[in-house]
Design a protein around this motif. Structure first.
Motif, short mmCIF file in Angstrom:
data_model
loop_
_atom_site.label_atom_id
_atom_site.label_comp_id
_atom_site.label_asym_id
_atom_site.label_seq_id
_atom_site.Cartn_x
_atom_site.Cartn_y
_atom_site.Cartn_z
N LEU A 239 0.84 -1.19 0.00
CA LEU A 239 0.00 0.00 0.00
C LEU A 239 0.88 1.24 0.00
N THR A 240 0.36 2.33 -0.57
CA THR A 240 1.13 3.57 -0.64
C THR A 240 0.48 4.63 0.24
N PRO A 241 1.14 5.05 1.34
CA PRO A 241 0.55 6.07 2.22
C PRO A 241 0.68 7.46 1.63
N ARG A 242 -0.29 8.29 1.91
CA ARG A 242 -0.21 9.71 1.55
C ARG A 242 0.04 10.50 2.83
N PHE A 243 1.07 10.06 3.53
CA PHE A 243 1.50 10.59 4.81
C PHE A 243 2.97 10.23 4.97
N ASP A 244 3.75 11.16 5.56
CA ASP A 244 5.15 10.85 5.85
C ASP A 244 5.61 11.60 7.09
N SER A 245 6.89 11.57 7.36
CA SER A 245 7.42 12.12 8.61
C SER A 245 7.36 13.64 8.68
N TYR A 246 7.01 14.30 7.57
CA TYR A 246 6.87 15.77 7.57
C TYR A 246 5.43 16.21 7.78
N CYS A 247 4.51 15.26 7.88
CA CYS A 247 3.09 15.59 7.79
C CYS A 247 2.47 16.15 9.06
N ARG B 14 1.33 6.41 11.61
CA ARG B 14 1.71 7.83 11.71
C ARG B 14 2.84 8.07 12.70
N SER B 15 3.46 7.02 13.19
CA SER B 15 4.51 7.18 14.21
C SER B 15 5.74 7.90 13.69
N SER B 16 5.94 7.92 12.36
CA SER B 16 7.14 8.55 11.80
C SER B 16 7.20 10.05 12.06
N VAL B 17 6.06 10.66 12.38
CA VAL B 17 6.01 12.10 12.62
C VAL B 17 6.19 12.44 14.10
N SER B 18 6.31 11.43 14.94
CA SER B 18 6.31 11.63 16.40
C SER B 18 7.38 12.61 16.88
#
Length: 436
Positions: free
Chosen positions: A358-366, A399-403
């Motif tokens: 799957l391709t998320p439309r979310f990353d660590s900058y979000c 969404r943990s990458s943005v923590s």
């Protein structure tokens, strides 16, 4: 004619055909660019910006476009360079075309140059992608940059182009050796082919640092006589942008004595690479491609107001199973979309074959929304019709990458801001043609 000649004729034709194959393959090899690092110079005027300078000196109307990433999007060297041009040529009517989007490189630039630059009929286009293209291979850079150049000159063969190479920390390693970093070296080889002038503002930053007059970045205050270039090693503070502008102004002054008006049309006869993206385009979404709960964002919607100028009409959906489906004949397809804290994830299927992940439309900058691209397929067979489907998945992405950007991640990630499976799309990016 002797009978012996006819006996030898097949052998003669065979030898001729072999020689032809070897000669043409030799030429093809010679015409294929080979990457190598290039000596760094502050200015390489090449064939200059003669058409623009002629119009400036004649006090005519001049449109200057700035195509690049966040370094150009900031109210820095772009704004300061326009201001300097207006002061240097006070009788000319100078218009600035802001065509920069943070976090994007020439791979998006090739698709958006028509909408963001060419529709405004520029006389001069500054192209700044040496930082954001830093992680790409030279061959990939050549394809997209060649596409940008060729689209500009196909639209107006009298438009001038100038490459600008900006700085980021770690580029100093090459610059201290007198070499351009990889992305700038790749662009220099293309610039040589087309006679496009280039300005290496990154070199000036590296030189000042070596002279003890500048620090790339610092966690502590610096002496008054030392310039602090940036906080993050990439995006200049005001003084850093001022240095960029001074180098660019000096370069333009230097080109005044060497540049002559020129029609660039003849340069289009020989591309730098055969796989150039001169056919890159944007195609708006329409209702026939959509299923599920897709809705057009209203004109007063915050995201539409913020991004609509670049993306056109933005469509939004969040219901699992909602789809975008289209067919095209060509080699490449992507979506021009938004990433954001409430972004979902999608399943991409091309020609009946679903992507493995799957391709998320979310990353660590979000922690905010920003323009992005969603790759769907590359290097596809240009001779067949491809069917592409993008479907919203019911599960939210991790969404943990943005923590690390949050003060209280455990609490904030549970807030409504970070909930949702929303997908927002403006256009389809194609190298090819839609098929109904």
């Amino acid at each position: 004619m002797p009978r012996s000649f006819f006996k030898l004729l097949p052998l003669v034709l065979f030898i001729i055909s072999v020689l032809f194959i070897f000669s043409t393959s030799g030429f093809a090899q010679a015409d294929t660019p080979v990457y190598h690092s290039v000596k760094a110079k502050l200015v390489k005027p090449r064939q200059g910006i003669g058409n623009t300078l002629h119009k400036l000196k004649q006090n005519e109307e001049v449109r200057v476009a700035y195509l690049g990433g966040s370094i150009t999007a900031a109210a820095g060297w772009r704004v300061k360079t326009t201001k300097w041009l207006k002061e240097a040529f006070p009788q000319a009517k100078i218009h600035e075309i802001h065509a920069a989007i943070g976090g994007t490189g020439s791979n998006l630039g090739a698709f958006r140059v028509d909408h963001d630059v060419l529709q405004h009929r520029p006389d001069l286009v500054f192209v700044e992608f040496a930082v954001n293209d830093g992680g790409r291979q030279p061959e990939a850079i050549w394809e997209s940059m060649d596409g940008i150049v060729r689209q500009i000159w196909k639209s107006n063969p009298e438009a001038d182009i100038c490459f600008v190479y900006t700085f980021r920390v770690k580029y100093e390693h090459d610059l201290r050796k007198g070499k351009c970093p990889r992305a700038a070296s790749a662009m220099e080889l293309l610039a040589d082919h087309y006679g496009i002038p280039s300005i290496n503002v990154a070199l000036k930053i590296a030189e000042l640092e070596q002279q003890g007059k500048l620090k790339f970045t610092s966690d502590t205050p610096v002496a008054d006589e030392i310039v602090l270039f940036s906080k993050d090693g990439v995006h200049p503070l005001s003084e850093g942008h001022e240095i960029y502008t001074e180098v660019i102004a000096d370069a333009i002054k230097q080109m005044q004595s060497t540049s002559k008006p020129i029609n660039h049309a003849s340069k289009l006869k020989q591309p730098f690479v055969t796989g150039h993206w001169s056919d890159a385009k944007m195609v708006p979404l329409n209702r026939s491609m959509l299923s599920g709960n897709w809705q057009e964002l209203s004109a007063d919607n915050t995201l539409q107001k913020r991004f609509g100028g670049r993306m056109g009409q933005i469509w939004e959906a969040d219901k699992p199973g909602s789809r975008i489906t289209f067919r095209f004949r060509g080699t490449q397809a992507a979506l021009y979309d938004l990433l954001g804290p409430d972004g979902g994830q999608v399943q991409i299927t091309v020609d009946g074959k679903p992507h493995s992940k799957l391709t998320p439309r979310f990353d660590s900058y979000c922690t905010y929304h920003r323009i992005a691209t969603l790759e769907l397929g590359q290097n596809l067979d240009p001779d067949i019709v491809h069917t592409v489907t993008i479907e919203i998945h019911p599960e939210q992405p991790d969404r943990s990458s943005v923590s690390f950007r949050l003060k209280n991640p455990e609490q904030e990630l549970k807030s409504p801001k970070f909930q949702g499976t929303k997908i927002r799309v403006g256009k389809i990016m194609l190298r090819g043609e839609l098929v109904p």
